[in-house]
Each structure stands twice: as C-alpha cells, then as structure tokens.
Design a protein around this motif. Structure first.
Motif, short mmCIF file in Angstrom:
data_model
loop_
_atom_site.label_atom_id
_atom_site.label_comp_id
_atom_site.label_asym_id
_atom_site.label_seq_id
_atom_site.Cartn_x
_atom_site.Cartn_y
_atom_site.Cartn_z
N PHE A 264 10.68 11.68 0.14
CA PHE A 264 9.49 10.97 -0.32
C PHE A 264 9.40 9.57 0.28
CE2 PHE A 264 12.77 9.91 -3.37
CZ PHE A 264 12.56 8.57 -3.61
N LEU A 265 10.53 9.09 0.82
CA LEU A 265 10.50 7.77 1.47
C LEU A 265 10.04 7.85 2.92
CD1 LEU A 265 13.67 5.91 0.18
CD2 LEU A 265 11.29 5.48 -0.37
N ASP A 266 9.84 9.08 3.43
CA ASP A 266 9.41 9.25 4.82
C ASP A 266 8.23 8.36 5.17
OD1 ASP A 266 11.26 10.96 5.83
OD2 ASP A 266 10.14 12.79 5.40
N LEU A 267 7.25 8.33 4.26
CA LEU A 267 6.04 7.55 4.52
C LEU A 267 6.36 6.11 4.84
CD1 LEU A 267 3.52 8.63 1.75
CD2 LEU A 267 3.31 8.90 4.20
N LEU B 193 0.24 13.94 -7.08
CA LEU B 193 -0.53 15.11 -6.63
C LEU B 193 0.39 16.30 -6.43
CD1 LEU B 193 -3.15 13.80 -4.05
CD2 LEU B 193 -3.46 14.33 -6.46
N ARG B 194 1.55 16.05 -5.83
CA ARG B 194 2.50 17.13 -5.57
C ARG B 194 2.93 17.80 -6.88
NH1 ARG B 194 6.11 17.27 -0.87
NH2 ARG B 194 5.49 15.15 -0.43
N ALA B 195 3.05 16.98 -7.94
CA ALA B 195 3.54 17.52 -9.20
C ALA B 195 2.44 18.26 -9.96
CB ALA B 195 4.10 16.38 -10.06
N TYR B 196 1.22 17.68 -9.99
CA TYR B 196 0.21 18.25 -10.88
C TYR B 196 -0.75 19.20 -10.20
CZ TYR B 196 1.98 14.97 -14.27
OH TYR B 196 2.82 14.30 -15.12
N VAL B 197 -1.08 18.97 -8.94
CA VAL B 197 -2.01 19.88 -8.25
C VAL B 197 -1.43 20.29 -6.89
CG1 VAL B 197 -4.23 19.34 -9.32
CG2 VAL B 197 -3.31 17.79 -7.62
N PRO B 198 -0.34 21.09 -6.92
CA PRO B 198 0.34 21.42 -5.66
C PRO B 198 -0.58 22.11 -4.65
CG PRO B 198 1.20 22.70 -7.51
CD PRO B 198 0.33 21.66 -8.08
N ALA C 259 0.84 -1.20 0.00
CA ALA C 259 0.00 0.00 0.00
C ALA C 259 0.87 1.24 0.00
CB ALA C 259 -0.92 -0.01 1.22
N ALA C 260 1.94 1.23 0.81
CA ALA C 260 2.80 2.41 0.91
C ALA C 260 3.41 2.76 -0.44
CB ALA C 260 3.90 2.17 1.94
N ALA C 261 3.80 1.73 -1.20
CA ALA C 261 4.41 1.99 -2.51
C ALA C 261 3.43 2.73 -3.41
CB ALA C 261 4.85 0.67 -3.14
N VAL D 14 0.85 8.09 -5.64
CA VAL D 14 -0.24 9.09 -5.60
C VAL D 14 0.28 10.41 -5.06
CG1 VAL D 14 -2.45 9.66 -4.54
CG2 VAL D 14 -2.02 7.33 -5.32
N ASP D 15 1.06 10.32 -3.96
CA ASP D 15 1.57 11.51 -3.30
C ASP D 15 2.44 12.33 -4.25
OD1 ASP D 15 1.78 12.89 -0.72
OD2 ASP D 15 3.92 12.43 -0.90
N ILE D 16 3.35 11.66 -4.97
CA ILE D 16 4.25 12.37 -5.89
C ILE D 16 3.45 12.98 -7.03
CG2 ILE D 16 6.13 12.05 -7.51
CD1 ILE D 16 7.29 9.99 -5.63
#
Lengths: 215, 210
Positions: free
Chosen positions: B87-90, A93-98, A82-84, A89-91
């Motif tokens: 980014f690996l913090d999580l 969102l950060r890139a496209y909708v900061p 799940a973390a992977a 998703v996190d990266i």
C-alpha cells in the motif's frame, strides 16, 4: 448576524470553483481521470467522492502547515500530503467496493498527481487559512464531480443501456449499443461537447462599457 | 481466426527479443498511454500548441518513463513486496520519480547546458505528469514481468506518448489558420481531434495479442 455564505472568502471560492471557474472545462485540469472513469456511472461516483475528499483535506492540511513549509520544498510536501489522503481512499475502496476498485484502481492512485489537487494547493491553500482552503478544495472537487457525472450519464446509457448498473426502462425496445461511447474516442468526444457547452455558458461578458457606448 | 503474432507470457516461444518487441509495440500503439489510457492529458493539451516544445517534453517524458519504470519495478520487487507494504507503493513511487527528475535535472545542467536550456522548464513539470506514475502503476498489474520487460514496457509507453504529442502538434500548427467557433477553441477542439486520432489507433488493436 452571520455573513452570507457567498460573501465569506471560503464560500466565494467554493462557488467560483463549482461553476464559473470550473476545474475541468474552465481551468482544463484533471482531464485524465475525467476521460478514463466516465464509461460507468458507478465508477464515476466513487472516483468523484475520492477526489473531493482528497482535494478538500489536502487543501486544508497544506493551509494549516503553510507557515511551516519551506518555499523550495513545498511541491514535495504537497505531493506527500496528497499521497497520504489518496492512500486512505485507495484502502477504503479496496475494502468496501472491491469490484469498483479493480476497474479504477490505478486512476485512484493517480489522484496524487491530479492537477486539481496541486492547482488548488498552489493557487489558494498556501495563502489562505484552513477553513476557506477546505471549502475551496471541496468546491473544486464538486465542480469536477458535476462534469464527470454529466458525462457518465450520457456514456453509460448509450453504451450499455444502463445507468448506475441498472437497466433503463424499456431497454429492449430502443437500445442499440453505441460501442464507441464506452471506448476511448467516445470519452474525448463527450468531454469536448461538455466543455464546449460549459465554456459557452460561463463565457464572461467583456469588462468595461457595453458595446456601442461612446469611447 | 486471427493468429497472434506472439504471446507475452513468460516461457512463450519466440525468445526474449521477440517478446520484448511485442511488449514495446503493444505499449506504444495498441495500448497507447495517452489515447487509450488518457494519462498525461493536462500537459498534452497545454504543450501541444508548438512542435518544438512538444518534441522537448515528449523526449523528456519518454526518457523518465523508461528509467523510472525499471527503478520502480526493482523497488516493488525487492523492497515493498517482500516487506508486505504494497500500500506504500504509491508514496514510494512518487518519491522515486521526484528524486530521479531532480537528479536528472542536476546531471543535465552539469554535463549538457545546451540540452538543459532546451528541456529546462519541462523537467520539473514531469514530476506531476500522471503518465509517468501511471506507467509504474499499470506495470504492477502485468503478470510475470521481469526487469527487461519492465524497462521495455516503460520505453514503449514513453515513445507512444511522444508519438501522440507530435501528431497533435503537427495538426494544431495547421489548425491555427482555421476558423473555429469561440467555445471550441483551445482544449475542446484538441479533444475532438484526439478522439479521431484515438479511433485510428484502435485500428491497431488485434495486431498484438496479450
């Protein structure tokens, strides 16, 4: 002649999760983010996309690896899978909708510990093949999304007079901010009302003979 | 104009002790992790039915939150940030939490079987309690925190969570006697009560200025 979608194992799980066994109001899972991100519909939409993506793919992966995962460490394996996906998703969102990411960032990270993901992985993915597991996860994600968007579409208009950031028609004429709606208590009250509605609508008829039948 | 009790920026007057006290109160009351950030809701809704289990889970959460916030602070500060792999913090945080819970479980079992049986089932559950991971993630957003601040921030949030679940457990015990519409029983009525408690906690805001 292909089977009807609702008759396949995956299709059945997909539809059940969408409504009858809805993860939010039926299984009471994933409540944290339901409450936290629903004061703006745009944030809600991105959260839902992220969660559906992560749940579906986590279920798919857990299922594909189910014969290679030792029973004792399967929780850890599920969390890491799940973390992977959540990092992806996190990266993204950060890139496209900061702007959205700034507001809901920590809650996106918390998708990892979202009980819907763990719940679907434990309840379905570890004993079913990948494709039905994927559909099961997607159904749970979309069921969650439906409830969240319903809540957001009440909270944002009442609190800000907008929907998806766009002002509603004739806003000046009727709008008076109901501040409580965008604050934490409003989230609790709205979710309680939506759950009440959902639970009442999906209430199962008691099994067995109908009332009044001879014993 | 309201006069802030103190400011939590580093170098502010009042000394470290005053500053830490402010961080603690802010985290436990005005910024309560459960009632304003909604973290740890799933176990809150499921467990708050009984006072005794609520106390057990609450204490376990408070303890683990405090320690993992400090460990994760060190990990972020000295490992992931210098290497530029934030980014690996999580993933690192969740592994730290899982590992700590596992070690804690073994230690408690070894040294205090009585406590182990009291907390037993709650310890493993904590790994997936989002309040724990949440505290570590929100901590990263705070500027200028040192190790002491991180530790106290973790403790404040943990105690705030404990406070909230105890309040709810007390109310729900009384609620058992009441007639509640079928569709509202269980989670929905608990959510409504949480909303009312949250309204009360909003009254604390303004007490501490960030």
């Amino acid at each position: 002649m292909p089977k009807r979608f609702a008759d396949t194992a995956g299709g059945k799980a997909f539809l059940l999760n969408l409504w009858q066994d809805n993860p939010v109001f039926r299984q009471v899972l994933g409540i944290c983010s339901t409450l936290a991100v629903t004061n703006l519909a745009t944030n809600t939409l991105f959260m839902c996309l992220g969660l559906t993506f992560a749940t579906a793919l986590t279920s798919w992966t857990c299922s594909a690896l189910r014969h290679h995962t030792p029973r004792q460490t399967r929780m850890m394996v599920q969390v890491l899978i799940a973390a992977a996906y959540v990092i992806v998703v996190d990266i993204a969102l950060r890139a496209y909708v900061p702007d959205v990411h700034r507001l809901i960032g920590p809650y996106v990270g918390l998708i990892i510990t979202n009980c819907i993901i763990m719940g679907r992985a434990e309840a379905f993915a570890i004993k079913n093949p990948p494709v039905p597991a994927f559909l099961d996860g997607a159904g749970a994600g979309l069921g969650y999304s439906g409830v969240l968007l319903a809540i957001a579409c009440v909270r944002e208009p009442l609190g800000f007079g907008t929907l998806f950031g766009l002002p509603l028609p004739a806003r000046e004429a009727w709008f008076h901010p109901v501040t409580i709606m965008v604050m934490p208590p409003g989230a609790f009250f709205m979710l309680a009302l939506v759950s009440w509605l959902g639970i009442s609508l999906t209430a199962r008829r008691p099994a067995g003979p109908p009332k009044g039948a001879a014993k | 104009m309201t006069v802030p009790l103190a400011v939590t920026t580093p170098g502010a007057p009042g000394g470290l002790a005053a500053q830490l006290l402010i961080i603690f109160l802010a985290a436990a009351l005005t910024d309560n992790i459960l009632l304003t950030r909604f973290l740890g809701m799933c176990s809150f809704l499921a467990i708050s039915r009984q006072m005794k289990t609520s106390l057990g889970l609450g204490v376990a959460v408070a303890f683990v939150t405090t320690v993992t916030a400090a460990i994760n602070y060190l990990v972020h500060r000295y490992i992931t940030a210098p290497l530029g792999v934030e980014f690996l913090d999580l993933i690192v945080f969740i592994v730290v939490i899982a590992a700590f819970v596992q070690i804690l479980e073994m230690a408690v079992e070894r040294f205090s079987p009585a406590l182990y049986f009291a907390l037993g089932i709650f310890l493993p559950l904590i790994t997936v309690n989002c309040a724990i991971l949440g505290v570590s993630l929100f901590m990263l957003n705070k500027q200028g925190y040192g190790l002491w601040q991180a530790l106290v921030y973790g403790a404040g949030n943990g105690v705030g969570w404990l406070l909230a679940i105890l309040l709810m457990a007390g109310i729900r015990q009384k609620l058992k006697e009441d007639k509640i519409p079928a569709g509202l029983r269980g989670a929905p009525i608990t959510l409504i009560i949480s909303g009312i408690i949250a309204l009360g906690f909003i009254g604390f805001s303004g007490m501490v200025k960030f």
